[in-house]
Design a protein around this motif. Structure first.
Motif, mmCIF file in Angstrom:
data_model
loop_
_atom_site.group_PDB
_atom_site.id
_atom_site.type_symbol
_atom_site.label_atom_id
_atom_site.label_comp_id
_atom_site.label_asym_id
_atom_site.label_seq_id
_atom_site.Cartn_x
_atom_site.Cartn_y
_atom_site.Cartn_z
ATOM 1 N N ASP A 146 -69.453 -57.187 -153.428
ATOM 2 C CA ASP A 146 -70.502 -57.546 -152.477
ATOM 3 C C ASP A 146 -70.551 -59.063 -152.383
ATOM 4 O OD1 ASP A 146 -72.581 -57.256 -150.715
ATOM 5 O OD2 ASP A 146 -74.085 -56.811 -152.228
ATOM 6 N N ILE A 147 -70.147 -59.591 -151.239
ATOM 7 C CA ILE A 147 -70.029 -61.040 -151.072
ATOM 8 C C ILE A 147 -70.910 -61.494 -149.917
ATOM 9 C CG2 ILE A 147 -68.430 -62.914 -150.491
ATOM 10 C CD1 ILE A 147 -66.193 -61.077 -151.614
ATOM 11 N N GLN A 148 -71.625 -62.588 -150.135
ATOM 12 C CA GLN A 148 -72.364 -63.245 -149.057
ATOM 13 C C GLN A 148 -71.950 -64.704 -149.064
ATOM 14 O OE1 GLN A 148 -76.658 -62.965 -149.111
ATOM 15 N NE2 GLN A 148 -76.849 -64.513 -147.544
ATOM 16 N N ILE A 149 -71.464 -65.168 -147.897
ATOM 17 C CA ILE A 149 -71.076 -66.569 -147.767
ATOM 18 C C ILE A 149 -71.814 -67.172 -146.582
ATOM 19 C CG2 ILE A 149 -68.815 -66.296 -148.840
ATOM 20 C CD1 ILE A 149 -67.614 -66.235 -146.010
ATOM 21 N N LYS A 150 -71.875 -68.489 -146.563
ATOM 22 C CA LYS A 150 -72.599 -69.178 -145.499
ATOM 23 C C LYS A 150 -71.793 -70.383 -145.029
ATOM 24 C CE LYS A 150 -77.026 -69.492 -145.826
ATOM 25 N NZ LYS A 150 -78.433 -69.804 -146.011
ATOM 26 N N SER A 151 -71.822 -70.609 -143.716
ATOM 27 C CA SER A 151 -71.239 -71.810 -143.108
ATOM 28 C C SER A 151 -72.353 -72.520 -142.351
ATOM 29 C CB SER A 151 -70.115 -71.443 -142.141
ATOM 30 O OG SER A 151 -69.062 -70.816 -142.811
ATOM 31 N N THR A 152 -72.407 -73.858 -142.474
ATOM 32 C CA THR A 152 -73.473 -74.634 -141.853
ATOM 33 C C THR A 152 -72.888 -75.738 -140.983
ATOM 34 O OG1 THR A 152 -74.835 -74.236 -143.808
ATOM 35 C CG2 THR A 152 -75.576 -75.955 -142.313
ATOM 36 N N LEU A 153 -73.439 -75.874 -139.772
ATOM 37 C CA LEU A 153 -72.996 -76.881 -138.808
ATOM 38 C C LEU A 153 -74.127 -77.863 -138.541
ATOM 39 C CD1 LEU A 153 -71.082 -77.948 -136.528
ATOM 40 C CD2 LEU A 153 -72.061 -76.188 -135.060
ATOM 41 N N LYS A 154 -73.808 -79.163 -138.653
ATOM 42 C CA LYS A 154 -74.780 -80.225 -138.341
ATOM 43 C C LYS A 154 -74.101 -81.248 -137.444
ATOM 44 C CE LYS A 154 -77.240 -79.854 -142.719
ATOM 45 N NZ LYS A 154 -77.587 -80.505 -143.966
ATOM 46 N N TYR A 155 -74.878 -81.767 -136.491
ATOM 47 C CA TYR A 155 -74.360 -82.792 -135.585
ATOM 48 C C TYR A 155 -75.044 -84.119 -135.875
ATOM 49 C CZ TYR A 155 -73.206 -85.307 -131.292
ATOM 50 O OH TYR A 155 -72.758 -86.233 -130.390
ATOM 51 N N ASN A 156 -74.249 -85.164 -136.051
ATOM 52 C CA ASN A 156 -74.753 -86.513 -136.244
ATOM 53 C C ASN A 156 -74.571 -87.257 -134.926
ATOM 54 O OD1 ASN A 156 -75.053 -89.274 -136.810
ATOM 55 N ND2 ASN A 156 -74.383 -89.003 -138.919
ATOM 56 N N SER A 157 -75.666 -87.448 -134.194
ATOM 57 C CA SER A 157 -75.569 -88.056 -132.863
ATOM 58 C C SER A 157 -75.219 -89.544 -132.922
ATOM 59 C CB SER A 157 -76.867 -87.847 -132.081
ATOM 60 O OG SER A 157 -77.950 -88.417 -132.772
ATOM 61 N N LEU A 158 -75.520 -90.204 -134.017
ATOM 62 C CA LEU A 158 -75.161 -91.624 -134.132
ATOM 63 C C LEU A 158 -73.650 -91.798 -134.274
ATOM 64 C CD1 LEU A 158 -78.018 -92.899 -136.473
ATOM 65 C CD2 LEU A 158 -77.817 -93.159 -134.001
#
Length: 194
Positions: free
Chosen positions: A94-106
């Motif tokens: 039983d595996i739970q993984i996460k991917s996260t996306l963030k944008y740096n506008s500068l």
């Protein structure tokens, strides 16, 4: 005569408006359903691996939110069962993984954190590439092969979900639309014999 034709025009307009309201959201909803595709199982000398993509994961509202700096996180649920034809399958991984996306506008760059793949975030200036990183799972270890029995039947179940966005209370009114851009796929099942 003019009263009657004006009344008919209003009725036709009303009926058309109702029909558009009833059917147009269904069409838009059908086009925006996220789905898991291209599921492949492979193995190394030691481990069972899985590969898959999430298609139609990003809606226009999600794109706008990401470009406005709202972090986006996808959770993936991968479960392996040993099936023996009885009512109750035995869960063996039983595996739970996460991917996260963030944008740096500068800096005008996207940072994609996939702890299951790399400790360090991937950085790109391409939004298309960033979305691709978020929606692709490759080379994910499911279970060591020595825990599988030759000739036994197994079922792999996969699901993807966009995590709820939690914003500071002062931004809830500004970004009220974020509650409408979440998704959760159905469970996708792969049956195989080892």
């Amino acid at each position: 005569m003019m009263i009657r034709s004006a009344f008919h025009r209003k009725m036709i307009t009303l009926v058309l408006s109702v029909l558009l309201c009833l059917f147009f959201p269904l069409i838009a909803f059908a086009e925006e359903n996220a789905a898991i595709e291209n599921i492949k199982l492979a193995n190394t000398r030691d481990d069972l691996l899985v590969y898959f993509d999430v298609k139609q994961a990003f809606t226009e509202k999600m794109n706008q939110a990401v470009l406005n700096g709202i972090p986006t996180a996808f959770s993936f649920y991968i479960t392996l069962y040993k099936t023996d034809g009885s009512w109750f399958d035995k869960k063996i991984s039983d595996i739970q993984i996460k991917s996260t996306l963030k944008y740096n506008s500068l800096k005008k760059e996207f940072s994609i954190l996939r702890p299951w793949k790399n400790e360090k975030a991937d950085v790109t200036q391409s939004f298309i590439e960033a979305k691709s990183f978020m929606a692709e799972i490759d080379n994910l270890k499911i279970i060591p092969l020595n825990q599988l029995v030759k000739g036994d039947k197994y079922q792999l179940r996969i699901k993807a979900k966009l995590d709820k966005v939690t914003l500071p209370l002062s931004l809830h009114n500004v970004f009220f639309f974020v509650s409408f851009w979440d998704f959760e796929t159905n469970w996708y099942l792969i049956n195989f014999t080892y």
